[in-house]
Write a protein that holds these residues in place. Structure first.
Motif, short mmCIF file in Angstrom:
data_model
loop_
_atom_site.label_atom_id
_atom_site.label_comp_id
_atom_site.label_asym_id
_atom_site.label_seq_id
_atom_site.Cartn_x
_atom_site.Cartn_y
_atom_site.Cartn_z
N SER A 1 0.82 -1.21 0.00
CA SER A 1 0.00 0.00 0.00
C SER A 1 0.86 1.25 0.00
CB SER A 1 -0.94 0.02 1.19
OG SER A 1 -0.18 0.04 2.37
N SER A 2 2.07 1.22 0.47
CA SER A 2 2.91 2.41 0.52
C SER A 2 3.70 2.58 -0.80
CB SER A 2 3.87 2.33 1.69
OG SER A 2 4.77 1.24 1.50
N GLY B 1 2.53 -2.06 -10.00
CA GLY B 1 3.29 -2.43 -11.19
C GLY B 1 2.72 -1.79 -12.45
N ALA B 2 1.39 -1.66 -12.59
CA ALA B 2 0.78 -1.06 -13.78
C ALA B 2 1.11 0.41 -13.87
CB ALA B 2 -0.73 -1.26 -13.75
N ALA B 3 1.08 1.10 -12.70
CA ALA B 3 1.41 2.53 -12.70
C ALA B 3 2.87 2.72 -13.07
CB ALA B 3 1.10 3.13 -11.35
N LEU B 4 3.73 1.88 -12.55
CA LEU B 4 5.14 1.97 -12.86
C LEU B 4 5.39 1.74 -14.36
CD1 LEU B 4 7.98 2.38 -11.75
CD2 LEU B 4 8.08 -0.09 -11.36
N ALA B 5 4.71 0.80 -14.94
CA ALA B 5 4.86 0.51 -16.37
C ALA B 5 4.36 1.69 -17.20
CB ALA B 5 4.11 -0.75 -16.74
#
Length: 198
Positions: free
Chosen positions: A36-37, A41-45
């Motif tokens: 949560s902090s 992975g999708a946002a990072l991609a």
């Protein structure tokens, strides 16, 4: 509070030895850290793809600017030098005036005068003297007289008017030539330009 995932795995293992046989249960627990902090992975991609796309756009823009500059330089170098052709100033036209055609004297065959010239069916021989006949008569008169032939006087006949040119020794010779020419048939006037040498 952080949420931790935990996964447990249980295994049963049978251990055999020459004297005994037994069964043991093994259990393992795997814990995953709190997600949560952090960033998913999708946002990072998505961020990585965005950065790569932005870098590609910047590179293409810079390359396009360089290509435009190169094209401008090439075009400036390939333009042929301007050629200035100076044409000569126009000259005014040359006008050549030719004299009016002189009337040809009639040809005399076997001593017969030329047939009279006609204009509109009427003859004009009474008005126009026959200059060639008068010229021949004046030349004959001057050459047949032994005193006049030695003087070297020239006579020219135009429309019945005789012009005399030459050099004589006295006023008497000048008058003698003029009287001889006036006596020729057809002579209308005499322009005596003979010079007297004293």
């Amino acid at each position: 509070m952080a949420y931790e995932e935990q996964q447990a795995e249980h295994r049963r293992i049978v251990v055999e030895t020459p004297s005994s046989r037994r069964e043991e249960v093994h259990s393992e627990a795997t814990r995953y850290p709190d997600r949560s902090s952090g960033i998913s992975g999708a946002a990072l991609a998505a961020i990585v793809v965005g950065v790569i796309a932005l870098a590609a756009i910047i590179i293409l823009f810079v390359m396009n600017q360089q290509q435009n500059n190169l094209n401008a330089n090439t075009t400036a170098q390939q333009q042929p030098p301007q050629t200035i052709v100076q044409q000569p100033a126009q000259q005014p036209p040359v006008i050549v005036q030719q004299p009016a055609p002189a009337t040809q004297p009639p040809v005399i065959i076997n001593g017969q005068p030329a047939p009279p010239a006609t204009s509109g069916g009427t003859t004009s021989t009474a008005n126009v003297p026959d200059d060639s006949a008068i010229q021949a008569a004046v030349d004959k008169k001057l050459s047949n007289d032994p005193q006049l032939s030695s003087l070297g006087v020239t006579a020219t006949v135009i429309n019945g008017k005789v012009t005399l040119i030459g050099l004589v020794h006295s006023q008497a010779e000048k008058s003698q030539v003029e009287r001889a020419v006036k006596a020729v048939k057809g002579v209308k006037a005499v322009d005596n330009q003979i010079s007297v040498s004293y």
